[in-house]
Design a protein around this motif. Sequence first.
Motif, PDB file in Angstrom:
ATOM      1  N   PRO A 325     -44.655  -8.506  25.979  1.00 52.76           N
ATOM      2  CA  PRO A 325     -46.062  -8.878  25.858  1.00 52.76           C
ATOM      3  C   PRO A 325     -46.694  -8.461  24.531  1.00 52.76           C
ATOM      4  CG  PRO A 325     -45.623  -8.140  28.076  1.00 52.76           C
ATOM      5  CD  PRO A 325     -44.362  -7.911  27.303  1.00 52.76           C
ATOM      6  N   ALA A 326     -46.410  -7.248  24.067  1.00 51.91           N
ATOM      7  CA  ALA A 326     -47.030  -6.773  22.827  1.00 51.91           C
ATOM      8  C   ALA A 326     -46.506  -7.498  21.600  1.00 51.91           C
ATOM      9  CB  ALA A 326     -46.824  -5.269  22.672  1.00 51.91           C
ATOM     10  N   GLN A 327     -45.389  -8.214  21.716  1.00 49.12           N
ATOM     11  CA  GLN A 327     -44.903  -9.043  20.617  1.00 49.12           C
ATOM     12  C   GLN A 327     -45.555 -10.415  20.610  1.00 49.12           C
ATOM     13  OE1 GLN A 327     -40.741  -8.571  21.884  1.00 49.12           O
ATOM     14  NE2 GLN A 327     -40.283  -7.771  19.839  1.00 49.12           N
ATOM     15  N   ALA A 328     -46.027 -10.842  21.776  1.00 50.28           N
ATOM     16  CA  ALA A 328     -46.614 -12.180  21.906  1.00 50.28           C
ATOM     17  C   ALA A 328     -48.127 -12.185  21.788  1.00 50.28           C
ATOM     18  CB  ALA A 328     -46.214 -12.793  23.245  1.00 50.28           C
ATOM     19  N   PHE A 329     -48.785 -11.074  22.175  1.00 49.91           N
ATOM     20  CA  PHE A 329     -50.238 -11.044  22.270  1.00 49.91           C
ATOM     21  C   PHE A 329     -50.801  -9.814  21.570  1.00 49.91           C
ATOM     22  CE2 PHE A 329     -48.527 -12.478  26.502  1.00 49.91           C
ATOM     23  CZ  PHE A 329     -48.633 -13.839  26.236  1.00 49.91           C
ATOM     24  N   ASP A 330     -52.039  -9.929  21.099  1.00 49.30           N
ATOM     25  CA  ASP A 330     -52.735  -8.765  20.556  1.00 49.30           C
ATOM     26  C   ASP A 330     -53.088  -7.832  21.715  1.00 49.30           C
ATOM     27  OD1 ASP A 330     -55.677  -7.526  20.018  1.00 49.30           O
ATOM     28  OD2 ASP A 330     -54.489  -7.577  18.181  1.00 49.30           O
ATOM     29  N   PRO A 331     -52.584  -6.584  21.721  1.00 54.04           N
ATOM     30  CA  PRO A 331     -52.752  -5.735  22.905  1.00 54.04           C
ATOM     31  C   PRO A 331     -54.201  -5.473  23.296  1.00 54.04           C
ATOM     32  CG  PRO A 331     -50.974  -4.870  21.557  1.00 54.04           C
ATOM     33  CD  PRO A 331     -51.630  -5.968  20.753  1.00 54.04           C
ATOM     34  N   ALA A 332     -55.032  -5.038  22.352  1.00 57.26           N
ATOM     35  CA  ALA A 332     -56.412  -4.711  22.698  1.00 57.26           C
ATOM     36  C   ALA A 332     -57.184  -5.956  23.126  1.00 57.26           C
ATOM     37  CB  ALA A 332     -57.097  -4.024  21.521  1.00 57.26           C
ATOM     38  N   ASP A 333     -56.930  -7.074  22.466  1.00 58.02           N
ATOM     39  CA  ASP A 333     -57.630  -8.314  22.802  1.00 58.02           C
ATOM     40  C   ASP A 333     -57.282  -8.771  24.214  1.00 58.02           C
ATOM     41  OD1 ASP A 333     -59.092 -10.912  22.036  1.00 58.02           O
ATOM     42  OD2 ASP A 333     -57.104 -11.641  22.576  1.00 58.02           O
ATOM     43  N   PHE A 334     -55.996  -8.730  24.566  1.00 53.37           N
ATOM     44  CA  PHE A 334     -55.582  -9.191  25.895  1.00 53.37           C
ATOM     45  C   PHE A 334     -56.152  -8.271  26.975  1.00 53.37           C
ATOM     46  CE2 PHE A 334     -53.192 -10.359  29.510  1.00 53.37           C
ATOM     47  CZ  PHE A 334     -52.565 -11.572  29.274  1.00 53.37           C
ATOM     48  N   LEU A 335     -56.052  -6.958  26.772  1.00 54.27           N
ATOM     49  CA  LEU A 335     -56.584  -6.039  27.769  1.00 54.27           C
ATOM     50  C   LEU A 335     -58.091  -6.211  27.932  1.00 54.27           C
ATOM     51  CD1 LEU A 335     -54.551  -2.811  26.920  1.00 54.27           C
ATOM     52  CD2 LEU A 335     -54.361  -4.185  29.006  1.00 54.27           C
ATOM     53  N   SER A 336     -58.779  -6.414  26.840  1.00 54.89           N
ATOM     54  CA  SER A 336     -60.228  -6.609  26.914  1.00 54.89           C
ATOM     55  C   SER A 336     -60.572  -7.892  27.657  1.00 54.89           C
ATOM     56  CB  SER A 336     -60.837  -6.632  25.506  1.00 54.89           C
ATOM     57  OG  SER A 336     -60.659  -5.382  24.865  1.00 54.89           O
TER      58      SER A 336
END
Length: 350
Positions: A325-336
């Motif tokens: 997931p962290a390779q495909a998506f921006d971590p903070a943006d997705f969690l937010s």
Amino acid sequence: MSNHTIAVYGASGFQGVLVLTELARRGLTAVLVGRDADKLKAAAARAGTPDAELRVAAVDDHSALVAAFQDVDAVINCAGPFTPTGDRVVAAAIAAGTHYVDTCGEQPFLRHVYETYPAAAESAGVTVVPAATDGGIPGDLLAHLLGDHLGPLAELTSVHRFGGETAMSRGSLRSMLGIAEAMTDGGVAYVDKAWRSGPFAPLAPVPLPGAPEPVALAPFPLQEPISVPRHLAVRTVRGAVEESTRALFATPLTDETIATLPVGPDAGQRGAGTWTIVLDAVAEDGRRARGVVSGPDTYGTTAWTAVAAAQRLARGTAPAGVLAPAQAFDPADFLSALAPFGVRWAIEDR
């Protein structure tokens, strides 16, 4: 925003209907795929989309699966147990040139996908993100943010906790039945920069949020030991649950007993349930931090998470290949983006 079209395989199952409902809520077009047209039609009605397109394809019919996944932007595979049959859906999505996510929580299948399909996915220009669930995505993303916070890690321990009602769907119970050995011996952990199979030594009790005393833990086959080392500088990643939770899973129900149970928890049981992932990190220089991410309704959060992942892949901004997931998506943006659904996360130094 583009009205992407998302195929849902296993759309007539308990998790599949929740995914269909979330697709409709977001205004995305769903294509229902499965082996039984009548069940697909009933699922479309339950999700409030009676006019949705239906495509019949059995999991063992590769040509039919490839045809069913043509002309859609992404596939969400909800047809567990995944370990015996999920391979076929991944292969068909790649052959159709369609991005893929799933709602799998089975560590053996997750590892198999990461090890088997990178070259094929890259060649097809397809992004594959397995375990797009309440457990598979938030923990992986938060681990990456912990790495950003502390730098290279010596050790990361992930603890998954469940609160409130513990009712499970038939699909989840069958998945557990299929990986009973891994649940007993702890599955796979990443130890000294190599994946190693259990059994593992017991873990020391640790203080956990809301617990008055340190909690006894047991090694458990979680997603983070498989996904996190692929994007984070870390020497060891372990997965664990409370010993009391592992004991509940130690003797899975038989398939005959599972067949007599409700298809899944009702709305009240889902609403009463909570999930929490606690990540304890130790940096190479000895500094420590803890990340905590939590939310309600594990099945509802999985639907929100899987749809959000598929929608992002449909935009075509992620690299091709099998990605954590962290390779495909921006971590903070997705969690937010999960905040409106009650998901909260934080990092604190220890």
